[in-house]
Design an enzyme around this catalytic site. Structure first.
Site, PDB file in Angstrom:
ATOM      1  N   TYR A 137      49.224  65.753  48.224  1.00 50.80           N
ATOM      2  CA  TYR A 137      48.150  65.781  47.091  1.00 50.80           C
ATOM      3  C   TYR A 137      47.671  67.063  46.992  1.00 50.80           C
ATOM      4  O   TYR A 137      46.720  67.595  45.965  1.00 50.80           O
ATOM      5  CB  TYR A 137      47.313  64.600  47.135  1.00 50.80           C
ATOM      6  CG  TYR A 137      48.094  63.217  46.957  1.00 50.80           C
ATOM      7  CD1 TYR A 137      49.338  63.022  46.537  1.00 50.80           C
ATOM      8  CD2 TYR A 137      47.364  62.073  46.925  1.00 50.80           C
ATOM      9  CE1 TYR A 137      49.939  61.955  46.479  1.00 50.80           C
ATOM     10  CE2 TYR A 137      47.969  60.846  46.627  1.00 50.80           C
ATOM     11  CZ  TYR A 137      49.411  60.853  46.391  1.00 50.80           C
ATOM     12  OH  TYR A 137      49.752  59.769  46.298  1.00 50.80           O
ATOM     13  N   LYS A 188      58.501  60.022  57.546  1.00 57.87           N
ATOM     14  CA  LYS A 188      59.923  60.231  56.894  1.00 57.87           C
ATOM     15  C   LYS A 188      60.837  61.390  57.459  1.00 57.87           C
ATOM     16  O   LYS A 188      61.090  62.314  57.012  1.00 57.87           O
ATOM     17  CB  LYS A 188      59.675  60.689  55.359  1.00 57.87           C
ATOM     18  CG  LYS A 188      61.099  60.493  54.624  1.00 57.87           C
ATOM     19  CD  LYS A 188      61.747  58.990  54.468  1.00 57.87           C
ATOM     20  CE  LYS A 188      63.048  59.272  53.706  1.00 57.87           C
ATOM     21  NZ  LYS A 188      63.642  57.749  53.780  1.00 57.87           N
ATOM     22  N   ASP A 220      60.365  54.196  54.444  1.00 56.84           N
ATOM     23  CA  ASP A 220      61.134  53.141  53.387  1.00 56.84           C
ATOM     24  C   ASP A 220      61.279  51.729  54.039  1.00 56.84           C
ATOM     25  O   ASP A 220      61.149  50.769  53.647  1.00 56.84           O
ATOM     26  CB  ASP A 220      62.500  53.663  53.127  1.00 56.84           C
ATOM     27  CG  ASP A 220      63.174  54.348  54.222  1.00 56.84           C
ATOM     28  OD1 ASP A 220      62.507  54.696  55.152  1.00 56.84           O
ATOM     29  OD2 ASP A 220      64.319  54.843  53.980  1.00 56.84           O
ATOM     30  N   ASP A 244      48.947  55.963  50.417  1.00 60.19           N
ATOM     31  CA  ASP A 244      48.386  55.765  48.862  1.00 60.19           C
ATOM     32  C   ASP A 244      49.469  54.715  48.512  1.00 60.19           C
ATOM     33  O   ASP A 244      48.925  53.208  48.143  1.00 60.19           O
ATOM     34  CB  ASP A 244      48.584  56.776  48.152  1.00 60.19           C
ATOM     35  CG  ASP A 244      48.056  56.322  46.639  1.00 60.19           C
ATOM     36  OD1 ASP A 244      47.539  55.727  46.480  1.00 60.19           O
ATOM     37  OD2 ASP A 244      48.420  57.565  45.827  1.00 60.19           O
ATOM     38  N   ASP A 248      48.364  49.980  48.798  1.00 58.22           N
ATOM     39  CA  ASP A 248      48.436  49.258  47.808  1.00 58.22           C
ATOM     40  C   ASP A 248      49.474  48.013  47.809  1.00 58.22           C
ATOM     41  O   ASP A 248      49.045  47.012  47.532  1.00 58.22           O
ATOM     42  CB  ASP A 248      48.955  49.903  46.445  1.00 58.22           C
ATOM     43  CG  ASP A 248      47.743  50.523  45.554  1.00 58.22           C
ATOM     44  OD1 ASP A 248      46.675  50.547  46.196  1.00 58.22           O
ATOM     45  OD2 ASP A 248      47.781  50.737  44.593  1.00 58.22           O
TER      46      ASP A 248
END
Ligand code: NAD
Length: 353
Positions: A137, A188, A220, A244, A248
Site C-alpha cells: 500500500y 505467501k 490462501d 486488510d 474483514d
C-alpha cells in the site's frame, strides 16, 4: 493529568456513531479534554485536502484519536490525492501507527448473527495484528504508466525491510503472551520473496518469546481456515494487504462488522481508534448505524493509550448488558429482540454504565 483526545467524525455514518461514542466517554467522568477536526470527504469539501494541516497538527499533539469512518460515492471520482481514504492513510503513516489490532470476538448473544454454524463460531476470540504503514500500500515505485507500445501498465511495489517486520512481530508476540500464547504468521512465501524474509524474521523473533508457539500459514490457506475452523487461531500477524482482507473476513465471522473495534498504535502506545467498518453511505443519516464498534473502540483507547483499564472494562460490560437486554440495531437484529436506533443504542449503553 488531563488526556487530550482528538475526535475525527469523518463521513457517512461517522458523525452519528462518533456522537454516541463521545456521549459514552463523557459519562465516565474521566479527566479527558476532547477536540475535533475534519478528515476525509468532509475535509475535502471544506478545504480541498482530505488531511488538512490543522487536523494533522491536532492529531500529533493528541494522546489518542477517535475516528468514525471516511469515504463515500460523492468522492469516488476524485483524483487519488483528494480521495477521503488518503486522509486515513496519511494519518497512519504520518503518526507511524504501524500496528493495527483487530479483535474478532463473537458475543454469545449474537451467535445466531453469524452466517456460519453456531458451533463453528461460538466462543470465537481472534486477534488479527496487521502491519499498517508498509507493504504494497505504500511501496515505491507505484503508478500507471504508458509503455512504448502505447499500452497502459499499472504497478505497485511490495516491500518490507527487516526492522519493519521485527517491530510488528514484537507487537504480535507480546499480544500473544497476554492471550492464548499462540501466534500464526501469515505469508505467501511460496511466491513472494518479501514474505520469505517476513517468515525468517518471525522465526528469529520466536527465539526471544519461547512461551509463544509460532506457526506459519500461507494466506490462501489462512482465508480457507478462517471460514472452516476459525477457533484454531489465537493471534494472527500479517502484512498490510493480507491483513486488510483477512481481518474483514474475520469480522464477518462474528455476524456484524458493526460490532468490531480496532486500534492502530505507534511504538509508544499512542493510537488511533476506529470501528472496523467503513462509512456505510447506504444507511448514513438514517439512525440505523450500529454505534457499538465505535463505543468498543473507546474502550480500546482507554486500555491501550490512556491507562484507564477499569473504565474500558466498564464500557465492555455495559455493551454486554445492552445485548443481554435484547437491544439490537438492524445489522444484528434477530427474532425476539428489540430494534433500536443509533441514538437509542448509545443511550442504552450510557444507562447501563
Ligand atoms: P462499509 O463497511 O461502509 O459497509 C459495508 C456494509 O456494512 C454496508 O451494507 C453497511 O450499511 C454495513 N455497515 C457498516 N457499518 C455499519 C454499522 N456500524 N452499522 C450497521 N451497518 C453497517 O463498507 P463499504 O460499503 O465497502 O464502503 C463504504 C465507504 O466506506 C467507501 O467509501 C469506503 O472507501 C469507505 N471505507 C472506509 C473505511 C474507514 O474509514 N476506515 C473502511 C472501509 C471502507
Amino acid at each position: 493529568m488531563t488526556n487530550n483526545v482528538l475526535v475525527l467524525p469523518g463521513d457517512g455514518i461517522g458523525p452519528e456513531i462518533v456522537t454516541e461514542a463521545v456521549k459514552v466517554l463523557g459519562t465516565l467522568n474521566l479527566d479527558i479534554e476532547i477536540d475535533s477536526a475534519l478528515v476525509g470527504g468532509s475535509a475535502v469539501d471544506a478545504t480541498g485536502n482530505p488531511l488538512p494541516e490543522e487536523t494533522l497538527n491536532k492529531a500529533r499533539s493528541a494522546d489518542a484519536i477517535l475516528l468514525g469512518a471516511v469515504g463515500g460515492p460523492k468522492w469516488d471520482g476524485n483524483p487519488m490525492e483528494s480521495r477521503p481514504e488518503k486522509g486515513l492513510l496519511g494519518l497512519r503513516s504520518e503518526l507511524e501507527l504501524f500496528a493495527n489490532f483487530r479483535p474478532a470476538i463473537l458475543y454469545p448473544q449474537l451467535a445466531e448473527a453469524s452466517t456460519l454454524k453456531p458451533e463453528v463460531v461460538s466462543g470465537l476470540d481472534i486477534l488479527i495484528v496487521r502491519e499498517l504503514t508498509g507493504g504494497i500500500y505504500f511501496g515505491q515505485p507505484r503508478g500507471i504508466r504508458t509503455l512504448e507500445n502505447g499500452e497502459r501498465e499499472g504497478y505497485n511495489t511490495y516491500v518490507y525491510n527487516e526492522s519493519e517486520i521485527r517491530r510488528i512481530g514484537r507487537q504480535a508476540f507480546e499480544a500473544a503472551q497476554k492471550r492464548g500464547k499462540r501466534l500464526c504468521s501469515v505469508d505467501k512465501s511460496n511466491v513472494l520473496e518479501v514474505t520469505v524474509l517476513w517468515k525468517e524474521v518471525m522465526e528469529e523473533l520466536a527465539k526471544e518469546y519461547p512461551d509463544v508457539e509460532l506457526s506459519h500459514m500461507l494466506v490462501d490457506n489462512a482465508a480457507m481456515q478462517l471460514v472452516r475452523a476459525p477457533k484454531q487461531f489465537d493471534v494472527v500477524v500479517t502484512g498490510n494487504m493480507f491483513g486488510d482482507i483477512l481481518s474483514d473476513a474475520a469480522a464477518m465471522l462474528t455476524g456484524s462488522i458493526g460490532m468490531l473495534p480496532s486500534a492502530s498504535l505507534d511504538k509508544d502506545g499512542k493510537g488511533m481508534y476506529e470501528p472496523c467498518h467503513g462509512s456505510a453511505p447506504d444507511i448514513a443519516g438514517q439512525g440505523k448505524a450500529n454505534p457499538l464498534a465505535t463505543i468498543l473502540s473507546v474502550a480500546m483507547m482507554l486500555r491501550y493509550s490512556l491507562d484507564e483499564s477499569a473504565a474500558a472494562d466498564r464500557i465492555e460490560a455495559a455493551v454486554q448488558k445492552v445485548l443481554d437486554q435484547g437491544l439490537r440495531t438492524g445489522d444484528i437484529m434477530s427474532e425476539g429482540c428489540t430494534l433500536v436506533s443509533t441514538e437509542e443504542m448509545g443511550d442504552a449503553v450510557v444507562a447501563a454504565l
